[in-house]
Design a protein around this motif. Structure first.
Motif, short mmCIF file in Angstrom:
data_model
loop_
_atom_site.label_atom_id
_atom_site.label_comp_id
_atom_site.label_asym_id
_atom_site.label_seq_id
_atom_site.Cartn_x
_atom_site.Cartn_y
_atom_site.Cartn_z
N LEU A 132 -18.27 -10.75 -40.21
CA LEU A 132 -17.28 -9.90 -39.55
C LEU A 132 -17.03 -10.42 -38.15
O LEU A 132 -17.97 -10.73 -37.41
CB LEU A 132 -17.80 -8.46 -39.49
CG LEU A 132 -16.85 -7.37 -38.97
CD1 LEU A 132 -15.66 -7.20 -39.90
CD2 LEU A 132 -17.57 -6.05 -38.79
N THR A 159 -13.45 -16.00 -38.50
CA THR A 159 -12.57 -16.39 -39.60
C THR A 159 -13.34 -17.29 -40.57
O THR A 159 -14.37 -17.87 -40.21
CB THR A 159 -11.34 -17.19 -39.10
OG1 THR A 159 -11.82 -18.38 -38.48
CG2 THR A 159 -10.53 -16.38 -38.09
N GLU A 160 -12.81 -17.40 -41.79
CA GLU A 160 -13.42 -18.27 -42.79
C GLU A 160 -13.51 -19.70 -42.24
O GLU A 160 -14.52 -20.38 -42.40
CB GLU A 160 -12.59 -18.28 -44.09
CG GLU A 160 -12.62 -16.97 -44.87
CD GLU A 160 -11.63 -15.93 -44.36
OE1 GLU A 160 -10.97 -16.17 -43.31
OE2 GLU A 160 -11.50 -14.88 -45.01
N LYS A 199 -9.56 -2.87 -40.37
CA LYS A 199 -10.55 -3.12 -39.32
C LYS A 199 -11.79 -3.85 -39.85
O LYS A 199 -12.28 -4.80 -39.24
CB LYS A 199 -10.96 -1.79 -38.68
CG LYS A 199 -11.97 -1.97 -37.56
CD LYS A 199 -12.00 -0.80 -36.61
CE LYS A 199 -13.03 -1.03 -35.50
NZ LYS A 199 -14.33 -0.42 -35.79
N HIS A 236 -12.48 -7.28 -38.22
CA HIS A 236 -12.22 -8.41 -39.10
C HIS A 236 -11.12 -9.30 -38.52
O HIS A 236 -10.10 -8.79 -38.06
CB HIS A 236 -11.79 -7.86 -40.46
CG HIS A 236 -11.39 -8.89 -41.46
ND1 HIS A 236 -12.27 -9.86 -41.89
CD2 HIS A 236 -10.23 -9.12 -42.12
CE1 HIS A 236 -11.65 -10.64 -42.79
NE2 HIS A 236 -10.41 -10.21 -42.93
N VAL A 237 -11.33 -10.61 -38.56
CA VAL A 237 -10.29 -11.53 -38.09
C VAL A 237 -9.93 -12.57 -39.16
O VAL A 237 -9.14 -13.46 -38.91
CB VAL A 237 -10.71 -12.27 -36.80
CG1 VAL A 237 -10.84 -11.31 -35.63
CG2 VAL A 237 -12.01 -13.04 -37.01
N GLY A 238 -10.52 -12.44 -40.35
CA GLY A 238 -10.30 -13.46 -41.37
C GLY A 238 -9.12 -13.15 -42.28
O GLY A 238 -8.17 -12.49 -41.88
N LYS A 239 -9.22 -13.64 -43.49
CA LYS A 239 -8.14 -13.54 -44.47
C LYS A 239 -7.68 -12.10 -44.68
O LYS A 239 -8.49 -11.18 -44.75
CB LYS A 239 -8.65 -14.11 -45.80
CG LYS A 239 -7.66 -14.01 -46.95
CD LYS A 239 -8.22 -14.65 -48.22
CE LYS A 239 -7.23 -14.48 -49.37
NZ LYS A 239 -7.71 -15.10 -50.62
N ILE A 240 -6.35 -11.93 -44.79
CA ILE A 240 -5.79 -10.64 -45.17
C ILE A 240 -5.17 -10.82 -46.56
O ILE A 240 -4.33 -11.70 -46.74
CB ILE A 240 -4.69 -10.19 -44.18
CG1 ILE A 240 -5.28 -10.08 -42.77
CG2 ILE A 240 -4.10 -8.86 -44.61
CD1 ILE A 240 -4.24 -9.75 -41.70
N THR A 243 -15.12 -11.08 -44.09
CA THR A 243 -14.61 -12.10 -45.02
C THR A 243 -15.31 -12.05 -46.38
O THR A 243 -14.78 -12.56 -47.36
CB THR A 243 -14.83 -13.51 -44.45
OG1 THR A 243 -16.23 -13.67 -44.21
CG2 THR A 243 -14.08 -13.71 -43.15
N PHE A 262 -9.88 -3.39 -49.24
CA PHE A 262 -9.70 -4.09 -47.97
C PHE A 262 -9.33 -3.07 -46.91
O PHE A 262 -8.55 -2.16 -47.15
CB PHE A 262 -8.61 -5.15 -48.10
CG PHE A 262 -8.37 -5.93 -46.84
CD1 PHE A 262 -9.16 -7.02 -46.52
CD2 PHE A 262 -7.35 -5.56 -45.95
CE1 PHE A 262 -8.94 -7.74 -45.34
CE2 PHE A 262 -7.13 -6.27 -44.78
CZ PHE A 262 -7.93 -7.37 -44.47
#
Ligand SMILES: [Zn+2]
Ligand SMILES: [Zn+2]
Lengths: 341, 170
Positions: free
Chosen positions: A219, A222-223, A150, B108-112, A163, A147
């Motif tokens: 990218l 959000t999910e 960015k 990226h703005v989703g799950k961490i 995601t 992971f």
């Protein structure tokens, strides 16, 4: 235990199934094609160990080495949407984690180290995602996924970065297909960050008017937003499909003739090719949804659609039969399922 | 018309695929169409197309290699796949344009994942979202503002959970 496609779910008149897939890689290992056979098998073992503690009620997990399976068995799993064609074709060192009801399938050593997949009948994005997310958390805590702050989850192919989520719905669109509205639909959904794909011929559907709608971008979204977008567009397509079906029904006698003939074929045919089976099933499903045919449960219709592929009907024989023999076995299977339903 | 996939049988169906708003039409025979459909459930959008578009942007022969897995840019371009997580660092300058073209975004703005989730990261994200929220409100974009507010609430709850988890562990 009932199979995943026998669950009742919303919108089954148009939505065949929902699929959530997460692409994940172990941070400490090189990606797919660069793993040695030993490293692949080690990863298989680690995944199995990581999942030993998870509680899924009665829905127990099996750990299946692809090398140990017949080619026809692997092909049947492709037809049932459990594994990808590539995963079946190159079994070398690959592991499939499959739940008893088939709703969970985790491909280990696919293009990414893990492809975590959850299937659900009908339209059920939230339910499918929640289960997939839980599996992701358990596996991550044991394996440590790659992971980046960015780029998000790091995947073998940059198209999955972020995601790593591919959310899809399988849609049954005989109405829109008959009205020749699919290509316009493809243009529209493309502008909304989604993609629709399927096959269709001039006039008659070659694969029973089944189309897959999924998110394209992973990218910068959000999910939750990706799934909401998919759900909203799906709701609009359902509406259009229902209108298209109503338009078809204006020529009621012609439509009823088509539906009843298809019904007759499924109930009586002695030889049934895969193509004819999918086409007639498509008409019958639409006829049942429109209440123009006697009721058949969606559970039964799903069962027929998913278990009548060439490999699936030959699975018990342990080898692929000749086409004529296959068509005979398929016809007998369909008659039996319809009689028992 | 012959099938565009096998080039042998007669094409009986049309297959459309839309990538980033552009639809492509392919004529297929019924066997190829079925195979394509079966694969469609799983197949992703090959990088080949995207990389192909930016082909001219690359130096023809670069000797740069990933120190971790040994992959070269040429290999990545051919297969559409990177060799390891480190490749994204090694080839960041070469890949960033392609990544942005594919997704129309670069962050990226989703799950961490909880394993790499630190309070600092979460707080950074929350303050970024708060800036966007202020802008949305100023623009009177209330639908977006409501969505952002939800996201902030979720992240704050996540942050709190992490803190409690840590306290227990200590
Ligand atoms: Zn062909
Ligand atoms: Zn590398």
């Amino acid at each position: 235990m009932n199979a995943w496609y026998q669950q009742t779910a919303p919108q089954q008149d148009v939505v065949l199934s929902t699929r959530i897939r997460l692409a994940r890689n172990v941070a400490s290992l090189p990606f797919g094609s660069r793993l040695s056979r030993d490293q692949r098998e080690q990863l298989d073992t680690q995944v199995q160990q990581a999942l030993e503690t998870i509680h899924l009620g009665d829905n127990t997990l099996s750990f299946l080495r692809l090398d140990d399976m017949d080619p026809v068995e692997r092909q049947a799993l492709v037809e049932q949407h459990e594994i990808s064609p590539d995963f079946a074709k190159n079994p070398d060192g690959r592991l499939l984690v499959l739940s008893q009801d088939g709703s969970i399938s985790i491909m280990v050593n696919e293009e990414d180290h893990l492809r975590i997949q959850v299937l659900h009948s009908g339209l059920a994005l939230k339910e499918a995602y929640e289960l997939c997310n839980r599996l992701d958390d358990v596996l991550d805590s044991q394996l440590g996924f790659a992971f980046d702050r960015k780029l998000g989850y790091l995947t073998a192919c940059p198209t999955n970065l972020g995601t790593g989520l591919r959310a899809s719905v399988m849609l049954h669109l005989p109405g829109l297909q008959q009205q020749k509205l699919i290509s316009r639909l493809a243009d529209t959904v493309g502008k909304l960050g989604l993609t629709i794909r399927g096959t269709y011929g001039e006039g008659s559907g070659v694969v029973g008017a089944v189309y897959q709608l999924s998110n394209q971008i992973t990218l910068g979204i959000t999910e939750k937003d990706a799934m909401e977008n998919l759900e909203n567009v799906t709701a609009q397509i359902i509406q259009s499909e229902e209108q298209a079906r109503k338009a078809l029904a204006q020529n009621q006698t012609a439509l009823e003739d088509k539906l009843w003939r298809s019904y007759g074929v499924l109930k009586n045919a002695r030889l049934l090719s895969s193509e004819e089976c999918q086409q007639t099933l498509s008409w019958v499903r639409m006829g049942v949804a429109m209440k123009l045919l006697p009721p058949i449960s969606y559970s039964t219709l799903n069962q027929l659609l998913l278990n009548t592929g060439s490999a699936s009907v030959c699975k018990d024989q342990g080898q692929l039969l000749r086409p004529e023999d296959r068509d005979k076995v398929r016809a007998a299977y369909v008659r039996k399922v319809l009689q028992e339903s | 018309m012959k099938c565009e996939r096998c080039g042998q049988r007669e094409a009986t169906s049309v297959f459309t695929q839309t990538v980033n708003g552009t639809s492509k039409t392919v004529h297929l025979c019924s066997q190829c169409a079925q195979e394509q459909m079966m694969g469609g459930w799983f197949s992703d959008f090959g990088l080949g197309n995207f990389m192909g578009l930016s082909h001219s942007g690359y130096a023809p022969h670069t000797s740069k290699q990933c120190p971790n897995c040994g992959a070269t840019l040429e290999e990545i371009r051919q297969t559409g796949l990177v060799g390891c997580a480190k490749c994204y660092e090694t080839f960041a300058p070469e890949l960033s344009g392609t990544i942005e073209r594919i997704h129309g975004a670069s962050a990226h703005v989703g799950k961490i994942p909880s394993t790499s989730r630190t309070a600092v990261q979460l707080e950074g994200r929350i303050s970024e979202l708060k800036t966007r929220l202020a802008k949305a409100v100023a623009d009177q974009n209330f639908e977006q503002a409501a969505a952002l507010r939800d996201q902030i609430r979720d992240l704050e709850a996540q942050n709190q959970q992490d803190q409690q988890g840590k306290e227990k562990a200590e």
